[in-house]
Write an enzyme that holds these catalytic residues in place. Structure first.
Site, PDB file in Angstrom:
ATOM      1  N   GLY A  57      45.951  18.881  37.381  1.00 40.30           N
ATOM      2  CA  GLY A  57      46.772  18.976  38.589  1.00 40.30           C
ATOM      3  C   GLY A  57      48.160  19.442  38.202  1.00 40.30           C
ATOM      4  N   GLN A  62      56.975  20.965  38.970  1.00 40.42           N
ATOM      5  CA  GLN A  62      56.766  20.984  37.517  1.00 40.42           C
ATOM      6  C   GLN A  62      56.937  22.382  36.924  1.00 40.42           C
ATOM      7  OE1 GLN A  62      52.852  18.672  37.782  1.00 40.42           O
ATOM      8  NE2 GLN A  62      53.716  17.992  35.830  1.00 40.42           N
ATOM      9  N   CYS A 104      50.955  13.164  32.039  1.00 35.81           N
ATOM     10  CA  CYS A 104      51.650  14.128  32.900  1.00 35.81           C
ATOM     11  C   CYS A 104      52.118  15.294  32.047  1.00 35.81           C
ATOM     12  CB  CYS A 104      52.838  13.449  33.562  1.00 35.81           C
ATOM     13  SG  CYS A 104      53.789  14.545  34.643  1.00 35.81           S
ATOM     14  N   LEU A 105      51.900  16.519  32.530  1.00 35.62           N
ATOM     15  CA  LEU A 105      52.305  17.700  31.760  1.00 35.62           C
ATOM     16  C   LEU A 105      53.822  17.757  31.582  1.00 35.62           C
ATOM     17  CD1 LEU A 105      49.905  20.416  33.240  1.00 35.62           C
ATOM     18  CD2 LEU A 105      49.631  19.052  31.166  1.00 35.62           C
ATOM     19  N   HIS A 146      49.033  11.332  42.229  1.00 30.70           N
ATOM     20  CA  HIS A 146      49.971  11.621  41.137  1.00 30.70           C
ATOM     21  C   HIS A 146      50.812  12.855  41.486  1.00 30.70           C
ATOM     22  CE1 HIS A 146      50.920  12.095  36.662  1.00 30.70           C
ATOM     23  NE2 HIS A 146      51.255  13.275  37.163  1.00 30.70           N
ATOM     24  N   GLU A 147      50.133  13.913  41.979  1.00 32.72           N
ATOM     25  CA  GLU A 147      50.856  15.147  42.305  1.00 32.72           C
ATOM     26  C   GLU A 147      51.766  14.946  43.518  1.00 32.72           C
ATOM     27  OE1 GLU A 147      50.807  17.192  40.015  1.00 32.72           O
ATOM     28  OE2 GLU A 147      49.012  16.408  39.026  1.00 32.72           O
ATOM     29  N   HIS A 150      55.049  13.626  42.539  1.00 31.12           N
ATOM     30  CA  HIS A 150      55.971  14.661  42.035  1.00 31.12           C
ATOM     31  C   HIS A 150      56.787  15.243  43.177  1.00 31.12           C
ATOM     32  CE1 HIS A 150      55.186  15.087  37.781  1.00 31.12           C
ATOM     33  NE2 HIS A 150      53.885  15.184  37.962  1.00 31.12           N
TER      34      HIS A 150
HETATM   35 ZN    ZN Z   1      52.540  14.831  36.498  1.00 28.10          ZN
END
Ligand code: ZN
Length: 208
Positions: A57, A62, A104-105, A146-147, A150
């Site tokens: 995701g 991000q 998380c990226l 989660h997204e 963000h």
């Molecule tokens: Zn994340």
């Protein structure tokens, strides 16, 4: 002499993953009202970036875009699974609770258990303007939540119980030192420059 379009939106250009504490990750994203070719191109780039980073995701902030948009493919590989794009999403009807490890990226290397509702309903728009309504559970429910966080300017580290939060704080401090080091060496733009760029992108495609 040339015809210039009214209020031309700025070019989005090449995108790259940003890491904590990039300002785009720490402020709520704004609803998109203008979905132009630049946005469509950005979504394509986001899938490339997500697969490259082996994520499932990715939220627009991000990649330093201040828009309420995220993408998901729980298979994590191009050609497998389903590529989903959620624009201006809303979550409702949270049910149950589940604890699962998340990463998380934008916080590479950090993985921690996070408690969230098990099931959720998401309403959103697709890239071609179709309404989406999905009743989710399992991994897709977790990734969407989660997204969505963000887009609210939150990270999974904002959802930890006290002891885990203390551990996470140390990791976040290290990320902060790395980020500031990159800024001081000119490898990343200064804070004011980043914020001005986010404000411009927002002014182009979001309501005042
Ligand atoms: Zn994340």
């Amino acid at each position: 002499m040339s015809d210039s379009p009214q209020n031309p939106a700025s070019v989005i250009g090449p995108l790259a993953l940003v890491e904590y504490p990039h300002p785009a990750l720490l402020r709520p994203a704004k609803p998109l009202v203008r979905i132009d070719d630049e946005v469509c191109n950005a979504v394509g780039q986001m899938f490339d970036i997500m697969y490259e980073a082996e994520g499932i995701g990715l939220a627009a902030n991000q990649v330093a875009l201040p828009y309420r948009l995220f993408i998901v493919n729980t298979a994590g590989r191009r050609g497998d699974g389903e590529e989903l794009v959620f624009i201006n999403p809303m979550l409702s009807r949270p049910r149950g609770t589940a604890v699962q490890e998340e990463g998380c990226l934008s916080l590479p290397g950090l993985r921690m258990d996070v408690r969230r509702p098990e099931k959720i309903v998401v309403d959103a728009w697709s890239l071609d303007g179709q309404p989406i309504r999905l009743d989710l559970d399992g991994l897709l429910s977790r990734v969407v939540q989660h997204e969505f966080d963000h887009l609210e300017g939150k990270l999974f580290t904002d959802r930890l119980p006290e002891a885990a939060a203390i551990e996470a704080r140390r990791a976040l401090e290290t990320f902060r030192e790395v980020f500031m080091g990159q800024q001081s060496r000119g490898e990343l733009p200064a804070h004011e420059e980043i914020v001005a760029r986010l404000d411009q992108l927002q002014a182009d495609r979001c309501p005042a």
